[in-house]
Scaffold this motif. Sequence first.
Motif, mmCIF file in Angstrom:
data_model
loop_
_atom_site.group_PDB
_atom_site.id
_atom_site.type_symbol
_atom_site.label_atom_id
_atom_site.label_comp_id
_atom_site.label_asym_id
_atom_site.label_seq_id
_atom_site.Cartn_x
_atom_site.Cartn_y
_atom_site.Cartn_z
ATOM 1 N N LYS A 221 13.262 -19.191 25.680
ATOM 2 C CA LYS A 221 12.185 -20.080 26.103
ATOM 3 C C LYS A 221 11.090 -19.955 25.057
ATOM 4 C CE LYS A 221 13.326 -20.085 30.897
ATOM 5 N NZ LYS A 221 13.130 -19.655 32.233
ATOM 6 N N LEU A 222 10.954 -20.995 24.242
ATOM 7 C CA LEU A 222 9.993 -20.994 23.140
ATOM 8 C C LEU A 222 9.006 -22.149 23.289
ATOM 9 C CD1 LEU A 222 12.447 -20.170 20.206
ATOM 10 C CD2 LEU A 222 10.864 -18.615 21.356
ATOM 11 N N LYS A 223 8.539 -22.359 24.506
ATOM 12 C CA LYS A 223 7.566 -23.426 24.754
ATOM 13 C C LYS A 223 6.335 -23.188 23.888
ATOM 14 C CE LYS A 223 8.845 -24.196 29.564
ATOM 15 N NZ LYS A 223 8.372 -24.216 30.951
ATOM 16 N N HIS A 224 5.819 -24.270 23.310
ATOM 17 C CA HIS A 224 4.588 -24.244 22.507
ATOM 18 C C HIS A 224 4.702 -23.417 21.220
ATOM 19 C CE1 HIS A 224 2.457 -26.134 25.862
ATOM 20 N NE2 HIS A 224 3.093 -25.278 26.646
ATOM 21 N N THR A 225 5.899 -23.053 20.818
ATOM 22 C CA THR A 225 6.058 -22.260 19.595
ATOM 23 C C THR A 225 5.818 -23.139 18.372
ATOM 24 O OG1 THR A 225 7.628 -20.769 20.652
ATOM 25 C CG2 THR A 225 7.666 -20.844 18.250
ATOM 26 N N ALA A 226 5.064 -22.610 17.422
ATOM 27 C CA ALA A 226 4.771 -23.336 16.185
ATOM 28 C C ALA A 226 5.629 -22.792 15.054
ATOM 29 C CB ALA A 226 3.295 -23.203 15.826
ATOM 30 N N PHE A 227 6.346 -23.712 14.413
ATOM 31 C CA PHE A 227 7.088 -23.432 13.194
ATOM 32 C C PHE A 227 6.452 -24.355 12.149
ATOM 33 C CE2 PHE A 227 10.069 -22.905 16.701
ATOM 34 C CZ PHE A 227 10.791 -21.771 16.389
ATOM 35 N N ILE A 228 5.490 -23.882 11.407
ATOM 36 C CA ILE A 228 4.755 -24.725 10.477
ATOM 37 C C ILE A 228 5.212 -24.435 9.045
ATOM 38 C CG2 ILE A 228 2.456 -25.447 9.673
ATOM 39 C CD1 ILE A 228 3.007 -26.004 12.683
ATOM 40 N N ASN A 229 5.670 -25.499 8.366
ATOM 41 C CA ASN A 229 6.091 -25.398 6.970
ATOM 42 C C ASN A 229 7.127 -24.285 6.760
ATOM 43 O OD1 ASN A 229 5.997 -26.338 4.303
ATOM 44 N ND2 ASN A 229 4.616 -24.691 3.711
ATOM 45 N N CYS A 230 8.143 -24.272 7.609
ATOM 46 C CA CYS A 230 9.166 -23.229 7.540
ATOM 47 C C CYS A 230 10.489 -23.775 7.012
ATOM 48 C CB CYS A 230 9.402 -22.627 8.924
ATOM 49 S SG CYS A 230 7.995 -21.649 9.528
ATOM 50 N N GLU A 231 11.244 -22.893 6.397
ATOM 51 C CA GLU A 231 12.606 -23.176 5.964
ATOM 52 C C GLU A 231 13.522 -22.722 7.096
ATOM 53 O OE1 GLU A 231 13.451 -24.699 3.063
ATOM 54 O OE2 GLU A 231 11.324 -24.883 2.622
ATOM 55 N N LEU A 232 14.096 -23.681 7.801
ATOM 56 C CA LEU A 232 14.938 -23.379 8.963
ATOM 57 C C LEU A 232 16.379 -23.851 8.761
ATOM 58 C CD1 LEU A 232 12.373 -24.208 11.744
ATOM 59 C CD2 LEU A 232 13.814 -22.187 11.773
ATOM 60 N N GLN A 233 16.832 -23.894 7.524
ATOM 61 C CA GLN A 233 18.185 -24.366 7.266
ATOM 62 C C GLN A 233 19.216 -23.461 7.955
ATOM 63 O OE1 GLN A 233 15.873 -23.783 4.848
ATOM 64 N NE2 GLN A 233 16.277 -24.998 3.025
ATOM 65 N N GLN A 234 20.196 -24.102 8.541
ATOM 66 C CA GLN A 234 21.316 -23.445 9.208
ATOM 67 C C GLN A 234 20.879 -22.545 10.363
ATOM 68 O OE1 GLN A 234 23.806 -21.569 6.251
ATOM 69 N NE2 GLN A 234 24.077 -23.456 5.115
ATOM 70 N N ALA A 235 19.732 -22.818 10.931
ATOM 71 C CA ALA A 235 19.296 -22.063 12.108
ATOM 72 C C ALA A 235 20.003 -22.623 13.339
ATOM 73 C CB ALA A 235 17.778 -22.162 12.271
ATOM 74 N N SER A 236 20.030 -21.843 14.391
ATOM 75 C CA SER A 236 20.724 -22.245 15.610
ATOM 76 C C SER A 236 19.774 -22.252 16.798
ATOM 77 C CB SER A 236 21.881 -21.279 15.877
ATOM 78 O OG SER A 236 22.512 -21.586 17.096
ATOM 79 N N PHE A 237 19.722 -23.410 17.471
ATOM 80 C CA PHE A 237 18.948 -23.577 18.692
ATOM 81 C C PHE A 237 19.916 -24.106 19.757
ATOM 82 C CE2 PHE A 237 15.807 -23.989 15.326
ATOM 83 C CZ PHE A 237 14.732 -23.255 15.815
ATOM 84 N N PHE A 238 20.513 -23.236 20.540
ATOM 85 C CA PHE A 238 21.456 -23.625 21.585
ATOM 86 C C PHE A 238 20.843 -23.284 22.942
ATOM 87 C CE2 PHE A 238 25.036 -22.758 24.440
ATOM 88 C CZ PHE A 238 25.718 -23.960 24.347
ATOM 89 N N GLU A 239 20.670 -24.312 23.763
ATOM 90 C CA GLU A 239 20.067 -24.166 25.088
ATOM 91 C C GLU A 239 18.702 -23.461 25.015
ATOM 92 O OE1 GLU A 239 22.750 -22.776 28.133
ATOM 93 O OE2 GLU A 239 24.259 -24.271 27.598
#
Length: 189
Positions: free
Chosen positions: A106-124
């Motif tokens: 549960k990452l409500k309101h999480t900020a990922f600003i100017n990030c390198e998120l290549q090949q990251a996984s967000f499942f459910e």
Amino acid sequence: MNTIIEDQLFKNEDYKTGSLERADYYGCSFEQCDFSNGNLSGMVFTDCEFIDCNLSNTNIKNTTFNDVTFNNCKLLGLQFKTVSTFLLRLKFNNCNLQMAQFDYLKLKHTAFINCELQQASFFEVDLFKADFTDCNLQHTYFTNCNLELANFKDAYDFIIDPEQNKMKGASFSSQYLEGLLKKYNLDIT
């Protein structure tokens, strides 16, 4: 019971070979520290900040991150899916999160600003009102996620299937809308 360490600055420390003292850290700052391939499992970090640190492939199983900010950090392959979910609150600025796994969080309101998120996984993952401003999301997967009211303005190289995610009110830049239609093999010019 763990030792409590408050309001300390840890700078230019190498924790690759020797580990950080097993403790609960409150209001601490870690600057230019190397935790890569280290072990932070079971520790507690509350109101802490990591600046210019390397935590790549660090063991964070059952680690508590409560109001923790990562600035300019290298977090390659970090298994956030294994952290303690109790009071979990994170913020990322200018971080390299390639191959990080956030599944089932549960990452409500999480900020990922100017990030390198290549090949990251967000499942459910619950990403209600999350902010992905200026993020590179190439080969990142969002599956069965709550992306309602999430901000993807200026995020790029993403492929998100609106049929597999809740997306009501999510915002996108018009120049990157093709990432929402990729599965249809449309010729968009």
